[in-house]
Design a protein around this motif. Sequence first.
Motif, PDB file in Angstrom:
ATOM      1  N   SER A  68       0.835  -1.193   0.000  1.00  0.00           N
ATOM      2  CA  SER A  68       0.000   0.000   0.000  1.00  0.00           C
ATOM      3  C   SER A  68       0.874   1.249   0.000  1.00  0.00           C
ATOM      4  CB  SER A  68      -0.920  -0.010   1.227  1.00  0.00           C
ATOM      5  OG  SER A  68      -1.741   1.135   1.234  1.00  0.00           O
ATOM      6  N   VAL A  69       0.608   2.135  -0.956  1.00  0.00           N
ATOM      7  CA  VAL A  69       1.381   3.369  -1.089  1.00  0.00           C
ATOM      8  C   VAL A  69       0.452   4.557  -0.829  1.00  0.00           C
ATOM      9  CG1 VAL A  69       2.876   4.736  -2.578  1.00  0.00           C
ATOM     10  CG2 VAL A  69       2.811   2.244  -2.841  1.00  0.00           C
ATOM     11  N   ASP A  70       0.797   5.361   0.158  1.00  0.00           N
ATOM     12  CA  ASP A  70       0.039   6.581   0.453  1.00  0.00           C
ATOM     13  C   ASP A  70       0.652   7.754  -0.292  1.00  0.00           C
ATOM     14  OD1 ASP A  70      -1.779   5.346   2.158  1.00  0.00           O
ATOM     15  OD2 ASP A  70      -0.451   5.585   3.890  1.00  0.00           O
ATOM     16  N   ILE A  71      -0.174   8.398  -1.097  1.00  0.00           N
ATOM     17  CA  ILE A  71       0.283   9.544  -1.877  1.00  0.00           C
ATOM     18  C   ILE A  71      -0.097  10.829  -1.153  1.00  0.00           C
ATOM     19  CG2 ILE A  71       0.073  10.763  -4.078  1.00  0.00           C
ATOM     20  CD1 ILE A  71      -0.519   8.128  -5.398  1.00  0.00           C
ATOM     21  N   ILE A  72       0.855  11.723  -1.040  1.00  0.00           N
ATOM     22  CA  ILE A  72       0.607  13.022  -0.408  1.00  0.00           C
ATOM     23  C   ILE A  72      -0.094  13.915  -1.436  1.00  0.00           C
ATOM     24  CG2 ILE A  72       1.650  14.991   0.756  1.00  0.00           C
ATOM     25  CD1 ILE A  72       4.028  13.165   1.416  1.00  0.00           C
ATOM     26  N   THR A  73      -1.367  14.167  -1.188  1.00  0.00           N
ATOM     27  CA  THR A  73      -2.185  14.911  -2.157  1.00  0.00           C
ATOM     28  C   THR A  73      -1.647  16.317  -2.400  1.00  0.00           C
ATOM     29  OG1 THR A  73      -4.107  13.664  -1.379  1.00  0.00           O
ATOM     30  CG2 THR A  73      -4.535  15.573  -2.747  1.00  0.00           C
ATOM     31  N   ASP A  74      -1.133  16.950  -1.353  1.00  0.00           N
ATOM     32  CA  ASP A  74      -0.610  18.312  -1.512  1.00  0.00           C
ATOM     33  C   ASP A  74       0.543  18.356  -2.511  1.00  0.00           C
ATOM     34  OD1 ASP A  74      -2.479  19.154   0.310  1.00  0.00           O
ATOM     35  OD2 ASP A  74      -1.091  19.214   2.010  1.00  0.00           O
ATOM     36  N   MET A  75       1.293  17.264  -2.596  1.00  0.00           N
ATOM     37  CA  MET A  75       2.380  17.212  -3.581  1.00  0.00           C
ATOM     38  C   MET A  75       1.816  17.164  -4.998  1.00  0.00           C
ATOM     39  SD  MET A  75       5.213  17.310  -1.860  1.00  0.00           S
ATOM     40  CE  MET A  75       6.418  16.716  -3.032  1.00  0.00           C
ATOM     41  N   LEU A  76       0.664  16.505  -5.152  1.00  0.00           N
ATOM     42  CA  LEU A  76       0.015  16.483  -6.471  1.00  0.00           C
ATOM     43  C   LEU A  76      -0.542  17.851  -6.835  1.00  0.00           C
ATOM     44  CD1 LEU A  76      -1.989  13.107  -6.355  1.00  0.00           C
ATOM     45  CD2 LEU A  76       0.046  13.592  -7.712  1.00  0.00           C
ATOM     46  N   LEU A  77      -1.183  18.492  -5.873  1.00  0.00           N
ATOM     47  CA  LEU A  77      -1.813  19.791  -6.141  1.00  0.00           C
ATOM     48  C   LEU A  77      -0.801  20.869  -6.496  1.00  0.00           C
ATOM     49  CD1 LEU A  77      -4.489  19.774  -3.270  1.00  0.00           C
ATOM     50  CD2 LEU A  77      -4.879  19.431  -5.725  1.00  0.00           C
ATOM     51  N   SER A  78       0.418  20.715  -5.989  1.00  0.00           N
ATOM     52  CA  SER A  78       1.443  21.720  -6.280  1.00  0.00           C
ATOM     53  C   SER A  78       2.070  21.525  -7.664  1.00  0.00           C
ATOM     54  CB  SER A  78       2.543  21.681  -5.212  1.00  0.00           C
ATOM     55  OG  SER A  78       3.191  20.416  -5.223  1.00  0.00           O
ATOM     56  N   ASN A  79       1.716  20.450  -8.329  1.00  0.00           N
ATOM     57  CA  ASN A  79       2.272  20.194  -9.659  1.00  0.00           C
ATOM     58  C   ASN A  79       1.397  20.872 -10.722  1.00  0.00           C
ATOM     59  OD1 ASN A  79       3.009  18.776 -12.217  1.00  0.00           O
ATOM     60  ND2 ASN A  79       4.292  17.592 -10.821  1.00  0.00           N
ATOM     61  N   PRO A  80       1.971  21.694 -11.603  1.00  0.00           N
ATOM     62  CA  PRO A  80       1.173  22.425 -12.610  1.00  0.00           C
ATOM     63  C   PRO A  80       0.517  21.527 -13.658  1.00  0.00           C
ATOM     64  CG  PRO A  80       3.528  22.683 -13.010  1.00  0.00           C
ATOM     65  CD  PRO A  80       3.400  22.001 -11.682  1.00  0.00           C
ATOM     66  N   ASN A  81       0.923  20.276 -13.738  1.00  0.00           N
ATOM     67  CA  ASN A  81       0.353  19.380 -14.748  1.00  0.00           C
ATOM     68  C   ASN A  81      -0.950  18.721 -14.279  1.00  0.00           C
ATOM     69  OD1 ASN A  81       2.676  19.303 -16.802  1.00  0.00           O
ATOM     70  ND2 ASN A  81       3.714  18.723 -14.915  1.00  0.00           N
ATOM     71  N   LEU A  82      -1.292  18.865 -13.003  1.00  0.00           N
ATOM     72  CA  LEU A  82      -2.417  18.110 -12.452  1.00  0.00           C
ATOM     73  C   LEU A  82      -3.751  18.498 -13.088  1.00  0.00           C
ATOM     74  CD1 LEU A  82      -3.412  16.063 -10.378  1.00  0.00           C
ATOM     75  CD2 LEU A  82      -3.688  17.960  -8.763  1.00  0.00           C
ATOM     76  N   ILE A  83      -4.006  19.805 -13.257  1.00  0.00           N
ATOM     77  CA  ILE A  83      -5.302  20.250 -13.775  1.00  0.00           C
ATOM     78  C   ILE A  83      -5.574  19.651 -15.153  1.00  0.00           C
ATOM     79  CG2 ILE A  83      -6.656  22.255 -14.493  1.00  0.00           C
ATOM     80  CD1 ILE A  83      -5.244  23.889 -12.356  1.00  0.00           C
ATOM     81  N   GLU A  84      -4.567  19.693 -16.026  1.00  0.00           N
ATOM     82  CA  GLU A  84      -4.738  19.148 -17.381  1.00  0.00           C
ATOM     83  C   GLU A  84      -4.928  17.637 -17.337  1.00  0.00           C
ATOM     84  OE1 GLU A  84      -5.379  19.370 -21.339  1.00  0.00           O
ATOM     85  OE2 GLU A  84      -5.079  21.059 -19.970  1.00  0.00           O
ATOM     86  N   ASP A  85      -4.178  16.948 -16.467  1.00  0.00           N
ATOM     87  CA  ASP A  85      -4.310  15.496 -16.367  1.00  0.00           C
ATOM     88  C   ASP A  85      -5.671  15.094 -15.809  1.00  0.00           C
ATOM     89  OD1 ASP A  85      -1.768  15.095 -17.358  1.00  0.00           O
ATOM     90  OD2 ASP A  85      -0.817  14.970 -15.377  1.00  0.00           O
TER      91      ASP A  85
END
Length: 218
Positions: free
Chosen positions: A145-162
């Motif tokens: 099980s891998v826990d992803i830190i959501t804040d790290m995703l939100l800080s990435n500029p590519n997230l909205i397009e993906d």
Amino acid sequence: MVERDQVSPLAPSGSLRSDQDEASVFAKNVRKRRVIKCCGCIAAFMLIQAVVIIILAFTVFRVKDPVIKMNGVTITKLELINGTIPKPGSNMSLLADISVKNPNVASFKYKNTTTTLYYHGTMVGEARGPPGKSRARRTMRMNISVDIITDMLLSNPNLIEDMKQQLLPMSSYSRIPGRVNMLNIIKKHVTVKMNCTMTINITSRAIQEQKCKRHVNI
């Protein structure tokens, strides 16, 4: 008075000593030949044993590379805002199904496994699996099980397009160090590594595409 002739011995003492010497030399030669034969048998046995060990080392006992495989990744936890982007402050969890195939005639004992997840080159999660053992010519499966830190995703500029496409391109790196032990004669430390690139479908919460490359260090 008639003098009697004195009769000398018929067998001289020198001839008796010569026979004894010959018998002693013959006995020594016999013992010497026996020792040579015994040494020859021991040497031949050791040579045959060495040849057998070498043959086994390059055939049956040859250490083969364990094979690591990513069978699948599923999203087990994901909170979205209006079904669009992950909710800030929440964690996104993935479950990675990994298998380790041991093709050797001896068990492969491995230490803690490490799986790191990246999003567009940025590390967003890491998980460690417990140590274990893959039996001879068996496949060991484990769920990490891998826990992803959501804040790290939100800080990435590519997230909205993906997120508009409902697809998350991610990559993973797994490392499993261990050792193959052949009858306490052949011991080799083996580290199995795997790099994967994948595309996670947010709607189905499963992998849409996946490519993996494996490396083994001995």
